[in-house]
Design an enzyme around this catalytic site. Structure first.
Site, PDB file in Angstrom:
ATOM      1  CB  CYS A  46      -0.955   0.002   1.186  1.00  0.00           C
ATOM      2  SG  CYS A  46      -2.204  -1.307   1.108  1.00  0.00           S
ATOM      3  NE  ARG A 119      -2.578  -4.816  -2.714  1.00  0.00           N
ATOM      4  CZ  ARG A 119      -2.226  -3.888  -1.828  1.00  0.00           C
ATOM      5  NH1 ARG A 119      -2.517  -2.628  -2.031  1.00  0.00           N
ATOM      6  NH2 ARG A 119      -1.584  -4.226  -0.734  1.00  0.00           N
TER       7      ARG A 119
END
Length: 155
Positions: A46, A119
């Site tokens: 991330c 995601r």
């Protein structure tokens, strides 16, 4: 089920990391939006994606392109504020903390088993429709070049 091109983007309001509320379909009128869902603030993948999205946002600004980046996580706005300070970024981080995962669910990218966003990345046109949407494995770092190409083509 993940939202597809042509679908209307959900009209949700989320708190951002600075303490303001943003409405996803009104975040930047007359601008395309790249909406990237991430599972966890401060995680390595991330963090890499946050840095890449920050670079893309800067390219868009330098080119005077009306494209805004919004990163969405189920972390609290306080966690996202700390992450933004730590990463020294200049993009909007939106908290999908409560009702927990509502935005991720609305876009079809909520991981019920782990209670986090998957995601997913969506390009939303200035008119508020989905231009493109995709999802990758939680262990995969995304290349956002096609997403920004789609955003530019929607202007």
């Amino acid at each position: 089920m993940i939202l597809r091109p042509g679908d209307r983007a959900p009209d949700l309001t989320l708190p951002d990391h600075l303490g303001s509320d943003i409405t996803l379909t009104e975040a930047a009128p007359r601008a395309a939006r790249v909406l990237a869902f991430v599972p966890f603030a401060f995680s390595p993948i991330c963090g890499d994606e946050l840095a890449a999205l920050n670079e893309w946002q800067e390219r868009m600004r330098q080119g005077s392109h009306a494209v805004e980046v919004i990163v969405v996580s189920t972390d609290s706005k306080y966690t996202l504020a700390a992450w933004a300070r730590n990463a020294n970024i200049d993009i909007t981080l939106a908290s999908d903390f409560w009702p927990h995962g509502e935005a991720a669910r609305s876009f079809g990218v909520f991981d019920e088993n782990h209670g986090v966003a998957e995601r997913g990345v969506f390009v939303i046109s200035p008119a508020g429709t989905i231009v493109s949407g995709r999802q990758v494995a939680s262990t995969e770092t995304r290349d956002f070049s096609e997403d920004f190409a789609a955003a530019l083509s929607s202007l």
